[in-house]
Scaffold this motif. Structure first.
Motif, PDB file in Angstrom:
ATOM      1  N   ASP A  43       0.838  -1.199  -0.119  1.00 46.09           N
ATOM      2  CA  ASP A  43       0.066   0.091   0.063  1.00 46.09           C
ATOM      3  C   ASP A  43       1.011   1.261   0.064  1.00 46.09           C
ATOM      4  O   ASP A  43       0.395   2.315  -0.467  1.00 46.09           O
ATOM      5  CB  ASP A  43      -0.892   0.109   1.227  1.00 46.09           C
ATOM      6  CG  ASP A  43      -1.876  -1.198   1.208  1.00 46.09           C
ATOM      7  OD1 ASP A  43      -2.290  -1.615  -0.013  1.00 46.09           O
ATOM      8  OD2 ASP A  43      -2.459  -1.711   2.265  1.00 46.09           O
ATOM      9  N   ASN A  44       2.199   1.241   0.422  1.00 41.30           N
ATOM     10  CA  ASN A  44       2.960   2.393   0.691  1.00 41.30           C
ATOM     11  C   ASN A  44       3.762   2.709  -0.365  1.00 41.30           C
ATOM     12  O   ASN A  44       4.523   3.714  -0.829  1.00 41.30           O
ATOM     13  CB  ASN A  44       3.812   2.348   1.975  1.00 41.30           C
ATOM     14  CG  ASN A  44       4.609   3.652   2.246  1.00 41.30           C
ATOM     15  OD1 ASN A  44       3.925   4.465   2.348  1.00 41.30           O
ATOM     16  ND2 ASN A  44       5.797   3.439   2.248  1.00 41.30           N
ATOM     17  N   THR A  45       3.708   1.709  -1.732  1.00 39.07           N
ATOM     18  CA  THR A  45       4.556   1.813  -2.761  1.00 39.07           C
ATOM     19  C   THR A  45       4.276   3.050  -3.325  1.00 39.07           C
ATOM     20  O   THR A  45       5.362   3.982  -3.931  1.00 39.07           O
ATOM     21  CB  THR A  45       4.485   0.756  -3.807  1.00 39.07           C
ATOM     22  OG1 THR A  45       4.901  -0.548  -2.929  1.00 39.07           O
ATOM     23  CG2 THR A  45       5.355   0.806  -5.036  1.00 39.07           C
ATOM     24  N   GLU A  46       2.997   3.473  -3.482  1.00 32.91           N
ATOM     25  CA  GLU A  46       2.642   4.684  -4.366  1.00 32.91           C
ATOM     26  C   GLU A  46       2.944   6.024  -3.852  1.00 32.91           C
ATOM     27  O   GLU A  46       3.478   6.907  -4.270  1.00 32.91           O
ATOM     28  CB  GLU A  46       1.183   4.682  -5.026  1.00 32.91           C
ATOM     29  CG  GLU A  46       0.773   3.857  -5.780  1.00 32.91           C
ATOM     30  CD  GLU A  46       1.350   4.100  -7.276  1.00 32.91           C
ATOM     31  OE1 GLU A  46       1.642   5.224  -7.547  1.00 32.91           O
ATOM     32  OE2 GLU A  46       1.820   2.983  -7.598  1.00 32.91           O
ATOM     33  N   HIS A  47       2.839   5.892  -2.427  1.00 30.80           N
ATOM     34  CA  HIS A  47       3.359   7.108  -1.465  1.00 30.80           C
ATOM     35  C   HIS A  47       4.959   7.214  -1.929  1.00 30.80           C
ATOM     36  O   HIS A  47       5.441   8.406  -1.864  1.00 30.80           O
ATOM     37  CB  HIS A  47       3.135   7.098  -0.136  1.00 30.80           C
ATOM     38  CG  HIS A  47       1.636   7.001   0.038  1.00 30.80           C
ATOM     39  ND1 HIS A  47       0.799   7.908  -0.051  1.00 30.80           N
ATOM     40  CD2 HIS A  47       0.714   5.924   0.456  1.00 30.80           C
ATOM     41  CE1 HIS A  47      -0.323   7.665   0.262  1.00 30.80           C
ATOM     42  NE2 HIS A  47      -0.321   6.390   0.737  1.00 30.80           N
ATOM     43  N   ARG A  68       9.761  -5.262  -3.764  1.00 29.93           N
ATOM     44  CA  ARG A  68       9.696  -6.693  -3.574  1.00 29.93           C
ATOM     45  C   ARG A  68       8.288  -7.372  -3.191  1.00 29.93           C
ATOM     46  O   ARG A  68       7.631  -6.862  -2.221  1.00 29.93           O
ATOM     47  CB  ARG A  68      10.665  -6.872  -2.421  1.00 29.93           C
ATOM     48  CG  ARG A  68      12.344  -6.730  -2.709  1.00 29.93           C
ATOM     49  CD  ARG A  68      13.072  -7.005  -1.471  1.00 29.93           C
ATOM     50  NE  ARG A  68      12.434  -6.302  -0.160  1.00 29.93           N
ATOM     51  CZ  ARG A  68      12.712  -5.189   0.384  1.00 29.93           C
ATOM     52  NH1 ARG A  68      13.446  -4.370  -0.355  1.00 29.93           N
ATOM     53  NH2 ARG A  68      12.355  -5.011   1.459  1.00 29.93           N
ATOM     54  N   GLY A  69       7.919  -8.296  -4.047  1.00 26.66           N
ATOM     55  CA  GLY A  69       6.683  -9.030  -3.719  1.00 26.66           C
ATOM     56  C   GLY A  69       6.837 -10.097  -2.899  1.00 26.66           C
ATOM     57  O   GLY A  69       7.674 -10.307  -2.174  1.00 26.66           O
ATOM     58  N   PRO A  70       5.637 -11.008  -2.636  1.00 24.64           N
ATOM     59  CA  PRO A  70       5.770 -12.219  -1.900  1.00 24.64           C
ATOM     60  C   PRO A  70       6.976 -13.241  -2.255  1.00 24.64           C
ATOM     61  O   PRO A  70       6.945 -13.500  -3.412  1.00 24.64           O
ATOM     62  CB  PRO A  70       4.400 -12.893  -2.050  1.00 24.64           C
ATOM     63  CG  PRO A  70       3.658 -11.725  -2.396  1.00 24.64           C
ATOM     64  CD  PRO A  70       4.425 -10.852  -3.302  1.00 24.64           C
TER      65      PRO A  70
END
Length: 303
Positions: A43-47, A68-70
Motif C-alpha cells: 500500500d505504501n509503494t505509491e506514496h 519486492r513482492g511475496p
C-alpha cells in the motif's frame, strides 16, 4: 503516461524504454543521477513513488523502484514505465520482483542504471544492517535510510553509527535541518553566554528528536538530556537564563523564548518526506555532521 509490462525481462523493459524515448521524445539528457528505491510492494509503494517524483523536480533523474513482492509466489518480473506527468521531472521504472527474484535486486537494477551518472539508493522502509555492504548499496555513492516509523526507532537510529560508511545518511537527520538552523541562528545573537546544559524533548518514537540531541551533544561541552513528552529544545546558560524552542506536535508554528527577550513565533512545521529526500540529493559527498550527530547519541542521557 504509464505503461505496464507484466511477466517480462530486463531486456524487454529496456527495449520499451528506448521505444518510448523515440516516440514520446523522452530523453535521458539532463538526468543528473539515478535514484534507486528499494521497498516492499504494498500500500505504501505509491506514496514512495510520489515522494521520489517530487524530489526529482529539483533533481532530474531516472527513478528505479525495486518493489519486492511475496517470496512464496512464482518467480517473475512485472515492470511499469512512467513518463510525462506521471513521473515528475524524471522517468520512473517500477520493477516488481516476486519469488526468488526478490533476492537478486542488484542484478535486476544494473541494466537500468544511467551511464556516467552517480547512483543514490533510498530505503524508505526497512534498511539493511550495513547499507554500504548491501548488493544495491555497493552500487551507490550515497545511501539514504529512514528510521522513522520503524518498530524500534531509537535502536534503529543508534545502530546507524556502527554501520556508518561515508555516504550514509538518514531522513531523520534532514527532518531537523530547520531546527538546527534556528538554534544556530538564535545562539549567534548576543549575549553570547556559555551553555551549561541542554534538554531535548519529544515523542519517544521520533528519531528526529534523538538526532537533535545527538547533534547538540556533538557540538556542546555540556550534558544533553533526552526527555519523552512535549516537543521542545531548551538550552540553559551559565549564570541563569534559558533559550527554548517549542512547538505543539501536530502544528506548524513554533515559539522561541529567550530570557530577557520577547517571544517570537516561527514557521517550523514537520517536513515532508519528499522535501527531506530532495535535500539529501543536493549533496553527494559524505555528511560529517550527520556522522558526528550519530556519535553524539552515545553522550546523551535518556530520562
Amino acid at each position: 503516461m504509464i505503461i505496464d509490462i507484466p511477466s517480462t525481462t530486463t531486456e524487454a523493459v529496456n527495449k520499451k524504454l528506448i521505444d518510448v524515448r523515440k516516440t514520446g521524445g523522452v530523453v535521458t539528457l539532463g538526468r543528473v543521477l539515478t535514484l534507486v528505491v528499494c521497498t516492499r510492494d504494498g500500500d505504501n509503494t505509491e506514496h514512495v513513488i510520489d515522494a521520489a517524483n517530487e524530489a526529482s523536480r529539483e533533481h532530474p533523474c531516472r527513478v528505479i523502484v525495486i518493489a519486492r513482492g511475496p517470496r512464496e509466489a512464482a518467480a517473475r518480473l512485472d515492470a511499469q514505465i512512467r513518463v510525462g506527468g506521471d513521473a515528475g521531472a524524471s522517468e520512473v521504472v517500477v520493477l516488481r520482483l516476486y519469488g526468488d527474484l526478490a533476492d537478486h535486486e542488484s542484478s535486476v537494477v544494473v541494466p537500468f542504471l544511467l551511464p556516467d551518472t552517480p547512483v543514490v539508493v533510498w530505503w524508505p522502509e526497512e534498511a539493511p544492517p550495513i547499507p554500504a555492504q548491501h548488493p544495491v548499496g555497493k552500487l551507490a555513492i550515497r545511501r539514504i535510510t529512514d528510521a522513522t516509523d520503524r518498530e524500534n526507532p531509537l535502536a534503529e537510529i543508534k545502530s546507524r553509527l556502527d554501520s556508518y560508511t561515508a555516504g550514509d545518511t538518514d531522513l531523520a537527520w534532514s527532518r531537523v535541518t530547520y531546527w538546527r538552523a534556528l538554534l544556530t541562528s538564535a545562539l549567534d545573537q548576543p549575549p553570547h553566554l556559555p551553555i551549561e546544559s541542554a534538554i531535548v524533548s519529544g515523542l519517544a518514537e521520533e528519531p528526529a528528536v534523538d538526532m537533535i540531541a545527538g547533534w547538540l551533544a556533538s557540538r556542546l561541552d555540556a550534558p544533553v538530556a533526552r526527555h519523552a513528552g512535549l516537543l521542545y529544545v531548551q538550552l540553559n546558560f551559565v549564570g541563569g537564563g534559558t533559550l527554548t524552542i517549542s512547538r505543539p506536535q501536530t502544528e506548524i508554528t513554533a515559539t522561541l523564548r529567550r530570557t530577557g527577550h520577547p517571544d517570537a513565533l516561527i514557521a517550523l512545521g514537520r517536513r515532508e518526506t519528499r522535501d527531506c529526500l530532495a535535500e539529501e540529493l543536493r549533496r553527494l559527498d559524505p555528511d560529517e555532521a550527520y556522522e558526528a550527530a550519530l556519535a553524539g547519541l552515545t553522550k546523551v542521557t535518556y530520562e
